[in-house]
Design a protein around this motif. Sequence first.
Motif, PDB file in Angstrom:
ATOM      1  N   ALA A 167     100.319  92.107  65.837  1.00  0.00           N
ATOM      2  CA  ALA A 167     101.514  91.339  66.200  1.00  0.00           C
ATOM      3  C   ALA A 167     102.586  91.445  65.128  1.00  0.00           C
ATOM      4  O   ALA A 167     103.763  91.204  65.397  1.00  0.00           O
ATOM      5  N   ASP A 168     102.177  91.793  63.905  1.00  0.00           N
ATOM      6  CA  ASP A 168     103.123  91.871  62.788  1.00  0.00           C
ATOM      7  C   ASP A 168     103.455  93.322  62.437  1.00  0.00           C
ATOM      8  O   ASP A 168     103.867  93.614  61.327  1.00  0.00           O
ATOM      9  N   LEU A 178      96.369  97.255  53.953  1.00  0.00           N
ATOM     10  CA  LEU A 178      94.988  97.335  54.435  1.00  0.00           C
ATOM     11  C   LEU A 178      94.729  96.086  55.250  1.00  0.00           C
ATOM     12  O   LEU A 178      95.045  94.974  54.812  1.00  0.00           O
ATOM     13  N   ARG A 179      94.161  96.267  56.444  1.00  0.00           N
ATOM     14  CA  ARG A 179      93.932  95.122  57.311  1.00  0.00           C
ATOM     15  C   ARG A 179      92.585  95.217  58.022  1.00  0.00           C
ATOM     16  O   ARG A 179      92.029  96.296  58.180  1.00  0.00           O
ATOM     17  N   LYS A 180      92.099  94.066  58.445  1.00  0.00           N
ATOM     18  CA  LYS A 180      90.891  94.002  59.243  1.00  0.00           C
ATOM     19  C   LYS A 180      91.154  94.687  60.573  1.00  0.00           C
ATOM     20  O   LYS A 180      92.176  94.443  61.216  1.00  0.00           O
ATOM     21  N   ALA A 181      90.242  95.564  60.995  1.00  0.00           N
ATOM     22  CA  ALA A 181      90.425  96.294  62.242  1.00  0.00           C
ATOM     23  C   ALA A 181      90.371  95.355  63.431  1.00  0.00           C
ATOM     24  O   ALA A 181      89.628  94.376  63.445  1.00  0.00           O
ATOM     25  N   LEU A 193     109.749  92.029  56.991  1.00  0.00           N
ATOM     26  CA  LEU A 193     108.308  92.245  57.154  1.00  0.00           C
ATOM     27  C   LEU A 193     107.642  92.663  55.845  1.00  0.00           C
ATOM     28  O   LEU A 193     106.443  92.436  55.649  1.00  0.00           O
ATOM     29  N   LEU A 194     108.421  93.258  54.950  1.00  0.00           N
ATOM     30  CA  LEU A 194     107.864  93.673  53.659  1.00  0.00           C
ATOM     31  C   LEU A 194     107.421  92.475  52.821  1.00  0.00           C
ATOM     32  O   LEU A 194     106.613  92.616  51.904  1.00  0.00           O
ATOM     33  N   GLU A 195     107.963  91.305  53.125  1.00  0.00           N
ATOM     34  CA  GLU A 195     107.630  90.102  52.369  1.00  0.00           C
ATOM     35  C   GLU A 195     106.465  89.330  52.977  1.00  0.00           C
ATOM     36  O   GLU A 195     106.115  88.261  52.482  1.00  0.00           O
ATOM     37  N   GLN A 196     105.873  89.859  54.038  1.00  0.00           N
ATOM     38  CA  GLN A 196     104.739  89.160  54.638  1.00  0.00           C
ATOM     39  C   GLN A 196     103.621  88.988  53.623  1.00  0.00           C
ATOM     40  O   GLN A 196     103.212  89.954  52.982  1.00  0.00           O
ATOM     41  N   PRO A 197     103.118  87.770  53.451  1.00  0.00           N
ATOM     42  CA  PRO A 197     102.052  87.548  52.462  1.00  0.00           C
ATOM     43  C   PRO A 197     100.709  88.066  52.952  1.00  0.00           C
ATOM     44  O   PRO A 197     100.517  88.330  54.143  1.00  0.00           O
ATOM     45  N   ALA A 198      99.784  88.199  52.023  1.00  0.00           N
ATOM     46  CA  ALA A 198      98.413  88.555  52.382  1.00  0.00           C
ATOM     47  C   ALA A 198      97.765  87.385  53.111  1.00  0.00           C
ATOM     48  O   ALA A 198      98.179  86.242  52.960  1.00  0.00           O
ATOM     49  N   LEU A 199      96.755  87.699  53.907  1.00  0.00           N
ATOM     50  CA  LEU A 199      95.949  86.685  54.578  1.00  0.00           C
ATOM     51  C   LEU A 199      94.496  86.909  54.186  1.00  0.00           C
ATOM     52  O   LEU A 199      93.962  88.009  54.388  1.00  0.00           O
ATOM     53  N   ASP A 200      93.881  85.894  53.604  1.00  0.00           N
ATOM     54  CA  ASP A 200      92.506  86.033  53.130  1.00  0.00           C
ATOM     55  C   ASP A 200      91.598  86.598  54.214  1.00  0.00           C
ATOM     56  O   ASP A 200      91.532  86.069  55.329  1.00  0.00           O
ATOM     57  N   GLY A 201      90.895  87.686  53.869  1.00  0.00           N
ATOM     58  CA  GLY A 201      89.931  88.275  54.779  1.00  0.00           C
ATOM     59  C   GLY A 201      90.523  89.008  55.949  1.00  0.00           C
ATOM     60  O   GLY A 201      89.787  89.564  56.773  1.00  0.00           O
ATOM     61  N   ALA A 202      91.870  89.038  56.055  1.00  0.00           N
ATOM     62  CA  ALA A 202      92.514  89.652  57.221  1.00  0.00           C
ATOM     63  C   ALA A 202      93.398  90.832  56.851  1.00  0.00           C
ATOM     64  O   ALA A 202      93.377  91.866  57.523  1.00  0.00           O
ATOM     65  N   ARG A 203      94.202  90.704  55.781  1.00  0.00           N
ATOM     66  CA  ARG A 203      95.097  91.794  55.413  1.00  0.00           C
ATOM     67  C   ARG A 203      95.589  91.598  53.996  1.00  0.00           C
ATOM     68  O   ARG A 203      95.586  90.488  53.470  1.00  0.00           O
TER      69      ARG A 203
END
Length: 353
Positions: A209-210, A200-203, A177-187
């Motif tokens: 789920a992750d 940091l993630r969108k509320a 899970l540490l390797e999960q990439p960023a998602l534009d506008g989401a996290r």
Amino acid sequence: MSEKEQPRLASGLAQKVVDTIAPTIDRHVNIMNAHGIIIASSDAARIGTLHEGSVEAIRRNQIIRVAQADDTAGTQPGVNLPLILNERLCGAVGVTGAPHEVEPLADLIALTVQLLFTQEREHSRSARRAAEARDIISALLAGHVAADVIERTLDAHGLRAPLQLELWLPRSEQDPLLEQPALDGARTCWVGLFGAHWRLRKASDEPAADAPNANDRYLIGPAAEDAGELLAQAEAMRTLAGRPAMLPRRELEGIWNQDIAVAVARTPARSLKYLAARAQVLNQEQARTLLVVAAASSMSEAAESLHIHRNTLVQRLERIGQVTGADIRQAAESLRLQHAVYARIALDELQVF
């Protein structure tokens, strides 16, 4: 990379393709940039020179096949294939030999370049995002960056309120899970700072789920509407990260009280033992019972959570009152005793969370 940006083929990447493929196919290979200049070749002497055949291929955006050698023009039989990267024409691939034999090879080389280019672009993009995430989260945790500066930085990276800050202590630094990439506008991606991992993630009203495993120590802050709220949360969460035993495992968040945890975590180390003294006589089962009852809406709910009969719970509470001298039916008395339990947890004398 913006869709409007002209992709640029790096010479190092192009030469890597040539060095890998040319010996295998036993053909002379050139890769040219958008101006027809050779940037990679199986003949190093040709690098930096103009390749006439590729100029024509780029101008027409079609394959140019040369069937006969032309000594005056310095051309050899072969094909020149336009090179498309990111849906844009950015160069050409040239392979010497009979066109009908080498055209499939040129296609293969172009495909290899495209795949490596995409891979390298994604890697660069991921590295850039990771650097941006570290800058944003370190600014929040440092606590001395002005809120308006934080707001502008978040906006520049497409992260708009409401936002939540996550804190995670993984059991293994190799957790996938540490390797999960960023998602534009989401996290953002996970960032390791101050002995913990942060994101940091969108509320969202929905559980993430992750999110990490239920047995991991993990905390997600409430939705923050502006950078000021985020800064306040970051300060509190960084304080808690300094007392790992006080962070709850996900499965025990329901009995955890952040206000008490933060207050105790801010208590100077030399004062913790005095704060903990009131709960010194409690064993682990009694301490957990106290916290479960404090978090529950009713005695029946608390008994069900502890998997015991309601009468057994009443007896436990009576025993807690006897050994501590506290009337835990009184909110103030119960709260003081909870603070003492958290102090013992901070001192690693109890493992409740």
